[in-house]
Design an enzyme around this catalytic site. Structure first.
Site, PDB file in Angstrom:
ATOM      1  NE  ARG A 157      43.888  -4.767  27.860  1.00 31.03           N
ATOM      2  CZ  ARG A 157      43.127  -4.146  26.965  1.00 31.03           C
ATOM      3  NH1 ARG A 157      42.142  -4.766  26.367  1.00 31.03           N
ATOM      4  NH2 ARG A 157      43.364  -2.892  26.661  1.00 31.03           N
TER       5      ARG A 157
ATOM      6  NE  ARG B 159      41.003   5.435  21.572  1.00 35.15           N
ATOM      7  CZ  ARG B 159      41.413   4.215  21.939  1.00 35.15           C
ATOM      8  NH1 ARG B 159      41.381   3.215  21.073  1.00 35.15           N
ATOM      9  NH2 ARG B 159      41.852   4.016  23.153  1.00 35.15           N
TER      10      ARG B 159
ATOM     11  NE  ARG C 118      38.895   4.494  25.573  1.00 31.05           N
ATOM     12  CZ  ARG C 118      39.462   3.330  25.248  1.00 31.05           C
ATOM     13  NH1 ARG C 118      39.136   2.739  24.117  1.00 31.05           N
ATOM     14  NH2 ARG C 118      40.336   2.760  26.036  1.00 31.05           N
TER      15      ARG C 118
ATOM     16  NE  ARG D 226      44.454   2.671  27.851  1.00 34.38           N
ATOM     17  CZ  ARG D 226      44.101   3.467  26.859  1.00 34.38           C
ATOM     18  NH1 ARG D 226      44.271   4.776  26.958  1.00 34.38           N
ATOM     19  NH2 ARG D 226      43.581   2.971  25.780  1.00 34.38           N
TER      20      ARG D 226
HETATM   21  P1  ADP Z   1      42.398   0.027  23.943  1.00 38.19           P
HETATM   22  O1  ADP Z   1      41.419  -0.040  22.807  1.00 38.19           O
HETATM   23  O2  ADP Z   1      43.010   1.365  24.040  1.00 38.19           O
HETATM   24  O3  ADP Z   1      43.361  -1.116  23.928  1.00 38.19           O
HETATM   25  P2  ADP Z   1      40.349  -1.026  25.627  1.00 38.19           P
HETATM   26  O4  ADP Z   1      39.127  -0.266  25.267  1.00 38.19           O
HETATM   27  O5  ADP Z   1      40.554  -2.369  25.027  1.00 38.19           O
HETATM   28  O6  ADP Z   1      41.584  -0.092  25.295  1.00 38.19           O
HETATM   29  O7  ADP Z   1      40.449  -1.179  27.200  1.00 38.19           O
HETATM   30  C1  ADP Z   1      40.229  -0.095  28.073  1.00 38.19           C
HETATM   31  C2  ADP Z   1      40.422  -0.576  29.507  1.00 38.19           C
HETATM   32  O8  ADP Z   1      39.464  -1.609  29.812  1.00 38.19           O
HETATM   33  C3  ADP Z   1      41.763  -1.212  29.806  1.00 38.19           C
HETATM   34  O9  ADP Z   1      42.756  -0.233  30.111  1.00 38.19           O
HETATM   35  C4  ADP Z   1      41.415  -2.094  31.010  1.00 38.19           C
HETATM   36  O10 ADP Z   1      41.280  -1.322  32.185  1.00 38.19           O
HETATM   37  C5  ADP Z   1      40.027  -2.593  30.648  1.00 38.19           C
HETATM   38  N1  ADP Z   1      40.080  -3.894  29.901  1.00 38.19           N
HETATM   39  C6  ADP Z   1      39.706  -4.102  28.613  1.00 38.19           C
HETATM   40  N2  ADP Z   1      39.880  -5.390  28.264  1.00 38.19           N
HETATM   41  C7  ADP Z   1      40.385  -6.020  29.364  1.00 38.19           C
HETATM   42  C8  ADP Z   1      40.815  -7.342  29.635  1.00 38.19           C
HETATM   43  N3  ADP Z   1      40.770  -8.312  28.703  1.00 38.19           N
HETATM   44  N4  ADP Z   1      41.291  -7.606  30.873  1.00 38.19           N
HETATM   45  C9  ADP Z   1      41.353  -6.670  31.824  1.00 38.19           C
HETATM   46  N5  ADP Z   1      40.981  -5.395  31.633  1.00 38.19           N
HETATM   47  C10 ADP Z   1      40.502  -5.055  30.409  1.00 38.19           C
HETATM   48  P1  ADP Z   2      42.832   0.065  19.535  1.00 35.42           P
HETATM   49  O1  ADP Z   2      41.444  -0.512  19.455  1.00 35.42           O
HETATM   50  O2  ADP Z   2      43.885  -0.937  19.171  1.00 35.42           O
HETATM   51  O3  ADP Z   2      43.121   0.742  20.839  1.00 35.42           O
HETATM   52  P2  ADP Z   2      41.838   2.082  17.618  1.00 35.42           P
HETATM   53  O4  ADP Z   2      41.332   1.310  16.450  1.00 35.42           O
HETATM   54  O5  ADP Z   2      40.851   2.667  18.553  1.00 35.42           O
HETATM   55  O6  ADP Z   2      42.956   1.192  18.412  1.00 35.42           O
HETATM   56  O7  ADP Z   2      42.792   3.243  17.035  1.00 35.42           O
HETATM   57  C1  ADP Z   2      43.456   4.154  17.918  1.00 35.42           C
HETATM   58  C2  ADP Z   2      43.499   5.534  17.260  1.00 35.42           C
HETATM   59  O8  ADP Z   2      44.370   5.498  16.118  1.00 35.42           O
HETATM   60  C3  ADP Z   2      42.164   6.032  16.733  1.00 35.42           C
HETATM   61  O9  ADP Z   2      42.144   7.425  16.906  1.00 35.42           O
HETATM   62  C4  ADP Z   2      42.185   5.652  15.244  1.00 35.42           C
HETATM   63  O10 ADP Z   2      41.393   6.523  14.460  1.00 35.42           O
HETATM   64  C5  ADP Z   2      43.655   5.795  14.913  1.00 35.42           C
HETATM   65  N1  ADP Z   2      44.127   4.829  13.924  1.00 35.42           N
HETATM   66  C6  ADP Z   2      43.717   3.540  13.736  1.00 35.42           C
HETATM   67  N2  ADP Z   2      44.410   2.933  12.742  1.00 35.42           N
HETATM   68  C7  ADP Z   2      45.298   3.858  12.297  1.00 35.42           C
HETATM   69  C8  ADP Z   2      46.301   3.852  11.267  1.00 35.42           C
HETATM   70  N3  ADP Z   2      46.538   2.755  10.531  1.00 35.42           N
HETATM   71  N4  ADP Z   2      47.026   4.981  11.080  1.00 35.42           N
HETATM   72  C9  ADP Z   2      46.791   6.084  11.848  1.00 35.42           C
HETATM   73  N5  ADP Z   2      45.867   6.163  12.812  1.00 35.42           N
HETATM   74  C10 ADP Z   2      45.124   5.066  13.043  1.00 35.42           C
END
Ligand code: ADP
Ligand code: ADP
Ligand code: ZN
Length: 216
Positions: A92, A126, A159, A170
């Site tokens: 990241r 989500r 979440r 974010r």
């Molecule tokens: P999303 O799926 O919405 O991208 P994540 O589940 O990957 O969110 O991350 C949630 C939170 O966990 C981030 O906002 C950050 O606080 C922390 N996090 C996840 N991956 C990393 C990383 N590689 N470095 C630093 N913080 C991280």
């Molecule tokens: P990330 O891990 O990148 O944060 P997620 O896979 O958790 O993203 O997806 C974020 C949200 O968007 C979830 O609620 C998921 O069901 C929805 N989502 C994922 N892919 C798509 C898509 N292609 N079109 C619409 N909604 C989606």
């Protein structure tokens, strides 16, 4: 290529988790996600690092990045144990990118491209299964029965960081720290760009075809 080593990049809400689950199943590889690993260790005592907060959870609830020392260690251990993986949520920032480079070689780097307003809609709607981690969306990908996981029957929850305010924070943190990571791989000529605004099934078709093309 058996057991491909895949990196999936994209902003929060781009669909990395959704596509990674399918990749893990299709290719029989590990889904390594720092977000899930950190959520399982939200209360871990990291006060010895003497930084802004004393637990990962406080950074996460503020939408900030957890310190590199903590995240790098999680990834190193997970990669050592995996025979083929899809890495989701890491690196990241620049320093994590350098660290990753020093501990593994990648076969494919995917980037899911999604516009900011769509990201916010996805994050705020989500829902996640508390038992198996499957991800849904109240409008775009609803479960058959509201609040219940199709795959395992577990309860769905929202979440704490999927509020509009923290989602926007974010995305800002992403633009500042992680967008340069995408550029780094683009400059190296290895970035496979995918239109992440298509339906989940259409995105999956592109993702699968890209990995298969790289694998042959
Ligand atoms: P999303 O799926 O919405 O991208 P994540 O589940 O990957 O969110 O991350 C949630 C939170 O966990 C981030 O906002 C950050 O606080 C922390 N996090 C996840 N991956 C990393 C990383 N590689 N470095 C630093 N913080 C991280
Ligand atoms: P990330 O891990 O990148 O944060 P997620 O896979 O958790 O993203 O997806 C974020 C949200 O968007 C979830 O609620 C998921 O069901 C929805 N989502 C994922 N892919 C798509 C898509 N292609 N079109 C619409 N909604 C989606
Ligand atoms: Zn479930």
């Amino acid at each position: 290529m058996s057991n491909p080593r895949i990196l999936i990049l994209g902003a929060p809400g781009a669909g990395k988790g959704t596509q990674s689950r399918r990749l893990a199943e299709e290719f029989g590889i590990e889904h390594i996600t720092t977000g899930d690993a950190l959520r399982e260790n939200k209360g871990m005592d990291i006060s010895h690092l003497d930084l802004e907060y004393d637990t990962p959870g406080e950074y996460m609830d503020a939408g900030e990045l957890v310190p590199d020392e903590v995240v790098n260690e999680i990834v190193k251990t997970a990669l050592e144990e995996a025979n083929g993986f899809v890495l989701d949520g890491y690196p990241r920032n620049e320093s994590q990118t350098e660290y990753l480079d020093s501990i593994t070689d990648l076969d494919v780097v995917l980037y899911l491209d999604v516009d900011e307003d769509e990201l916010v809609r996805r994050l705020t709607g989500r829902r996640v299964c508390e038992d198996c981690g499957a991800t849904y969306h109240v409008d775009f990908n609803p479960p058959e029965e509201a609040g219940v996981c199709d795959e395992c029957g577990g309860d769905l929850y929202q979440r704490e960081d999927d509020t509009e305010e923290t989602a926007r924070e974010r995305i800002e943190v992403y633009e500042e720290n992680t967008a340069p990571v995408v550029e780094y791989f683009r400059d190296q000529g290895v970035l496979e760009e995918i239109d992440g605004e298509q339906t989940p099934d259409e995105v999956w078709e592109d993702v699968k075809a890209t990995v298969e093309a790289r694998a042959n």
